[in-house]
Design an enzyme around this catalytic site. Structure first.
Site, PDB file in Angstrom:
ATOM      1  N   CYS A 103      -6.614  -7.286  -2.436  1.00  0.00           N
ATOM      2  CA  CYS A 103      -6.784  -6.343  -1.323  1.00  0.00           C
ATOM      3  C   CYS A 103      -7.279  -5.040  -1.922  1.00  0.00           C
ATOM      4  O   CYS A 103      -8.003  -5.056  -2.916  1.00  0.00           O
ATOM      5  CB  CYS A 103      -5.476  -6.170  -0.543  1.00  0.00           C
ATOM      6  N   CYS A 139      -2.620   4.984   1.434  1.00  0.00           N
ATOM      7  CA  CYS A 139      -3.983   5.514   1.413  1.00  0.00           C
ATOM      8  C   CYS A 139      -4.970   4.450   0.950  1.00  0.00           C
ATOM      9  O   CYS A 139      -6.114   4.412   1.397  1.00  0.00           O
ATOM     10  CB  CYS A 139      -4.070   6.730   0.498  1.00  0.00           C
TER      11      CYS A 139
END
Length: 369
Positions: A332, A187
Site C-alpha cells: 500500500c 498521511c
C-alpha cells in the site's frame, strides 16, 4: 533580566510591536516549550519558536528523516534523510538561532517519562501523528497543569485548539472516546499538502507565544477548523466538563487509547510476514485505492483495493501463485493496509510465501533513487 544589544538586534521587529515590547520578549527568553514530534506540524512550529527567541526548546521524536516527508517537514534537508529527526531539527534550530537551548530526545513520549519531561515546561505543542501519543500528551499536561496546544491534519483540512486543565476544555472534551483501531487514516494513506501543515504548525507556535507572553487570547474553548481549498477558518465551541477532567487525570481514557494502539499493532502485524524488497518473480498486488495508483505504481503490480479484500474478494492470481510457491507481495502506501490485507487472506486459509511490503510504495520509491 534585560535584553542585550545582540538580542535587541535579533528581536527588534517583534519587540517594537505595540503591546509586545521588551517585557514579552524577556518572558520568551525565560520560557521552556516542549514540542512532541519533529514532523509536519513540529517543523514550522519549532522554527518559529526558535526564531521568536524561546529560551529553551525540547523536541522529542523517535523517527528518522524520510524523503517522502520532506515536502512538508521543512525543518529537515535532503542531506538529513536517514538520520534521526531530532538531530536534524536541532541542527536547523542551532543554525537559525544559536542562543536557544535545544534539548533533542530521540525516543517516544511515554507514561513513564512524561512527568519528568514536563517538570519545568511552560507549554506543550502536540505535533504527533498517532492517537495514543495525543491522549498521552493530554493526560500528562492535565496532570501537570500545563497548557497544551494541539493540531491535526487530514487531507486539505486541519484542526487547532488549546487545552488547559482548570482553565478550559481538554482534548477529551472534543474526543472523549479513542476511535477504533484502523479507522483513522494516516498521511501516507490520505495524503497531505505541505502548506496546509505549514499554516497550522505556524499557528501552533503563535498560540504558544500568546500563552507564554500573555498577549492576545489563546484559542481555548474553541476548535479552529481550517479548510485549505477555500482558505477559510471556522470556530466551533467546546465546553469543559469536570467529569472529563477527572477521567483524564485518572488515566482512564489514556488506558483505552493505549489498548487500541496495541490492538491495532497486533491486528496489523501479528503473524504477518514482511519483506523490505520485492523478490524476483513475485506477484505484486497493490491494495491502495485506484485514485492513489494513478499517482505512482510499482511496474507490473495488480491493483486490488483492500476494501475488495475485506468484502471477500481475492486478488487475481494469488491462489495460483501460492500453489506453485511463487512469492506474493502486497503493498500500500506505507505498509499498514497491506499488512491488514495479508492477515485477512491468511485467515481465509491462504498459505505460502505471502508478504506485506514494509514501508509500502513510499519506501520502494526511495529505494529507486
Amino acid at each position: 533580566m534585560s535584553l542585550t544589544n545582540q538580542q535587541l538586534a535579533r528581536y527588534v521587529r517583534q519587540v517594537s510591536l505595540a503591546g509586545f515590547g521588551g517585557a514579552a520578549q524577556e518572558k520568551l527568553l525565560r520560557a521552556h516549550v516542549l514540542v512532541v514530534g519533529a514532523g509536519g506540524l513540529g517543523s514550522p512550529a519549532l522554527l518559529y519558536l526558535a526564531g521568536a527567541g524561546v529560551g529553551h526548546v525540547t523536541v522529542i521524536d523517535d523517527d528518522e528523516v524520510s524523503l517522502s516527508n520532506l515536502h512538508r517537514q521543512v525543518i529537515h534537508s535532503t542531506a538529513a534523510v536517514g538520520t534521526p529527526k531530532v538531530d536534524s531539527a536541532r541542527a536547523a534550530l542551532d543554525a537559525l538561532n544559536p542562543e536557544v537551548e535545544v534539548t533533542a530526545i530521540n525516543g517516544r513520549l511515554t507514561r513513564d517519562n512524561a512527568q519528568g519531561l514536563l517538570a519545568d515546561v511552560d507549554v506543550v505543542l502536540d505535533g504527533s501523528d498517532n492517537l495514543a501519543t495525543r491522549y498521552l500528551t493530554s493526560w500528562a499536561c492535565a496532570r501537570a497543569g500545563i497548557p497544551h496546544v494541539w493540531a491535526s491534519i487530514l487531507g486539505f483540512d486541519a484542526q487547532l485548539s488549546v487545552f488547559w486543565a482548570g482553565h478550559g476544555p481538554l482534548f477529551e472534551d472534543v474526543f472523549p472516546t479513542p476511535p477504533a483501531p484502523g479507522t483513522v487514516p494516516s498521511c501516507a494513506a490520505a495524503g497531505v499538502l505541505g502548506p496546509v501543515v505549514g499554516t497550522v504548525g505556524s499557528a501552533m507556535a503563535m498560540e504558544a507565544i500568546k500563552l507564554v507572553t500573555g498577549i492576545g487570547t489563546p484559542l481555548m474553548g474553541r476548535v479552529g477548523y481550517f479548510s485549505a481549498l477555500d482558505g477559510t477558518w471556522e470556530y466551533l465551541p467546546v465546553v469543559a466538563h469536570a467529569e472529563t477532567a477527572r477521567r483524564v487525570t485518572a488515566g482512564v481514557v489514556l488506558a483505552r487509547a493505549v489498548r487500541n494502539a496495541e490492538l491495532e499493532e497486533t491486528t496489523m502485524h501479528d503473524d504477518v510476514k514482511e519483506v523490505d524488497s520485492i523478490p524476483d518473480g513475485a506477484l505484486i498486488i497493490d491494495v491502495r485505492d485506484p485514485e492513489e495508483v494513478v499517482e505512482a505504481a510499482i511496474p507490473g503490480s495488480v491493483n486490488f483495493p483492500l476494501a475488495d479484500i475485506e468484502d471477500g474478494g481475492t486478488p487475481p492470481g494469488v491462489e495460483q501463485a501460492l500453489d506453485r510457491d511463487q512469492p506474493v507481495v502486497l503493498h500500500c502506501a506505507g505498509g499498514k493496509r497491506s499488512a491488514q490485507a495479508v492477515k485477512i487472506l491468511q485467515e481465509r486459509g491462504l498459505d505460502g510465501p505471502l508478504y506485506s511490503l514494509r514501508g509500502g510504495i513510499n519506501a520502494w520509491l526511495e529505494d529507486q533513487l
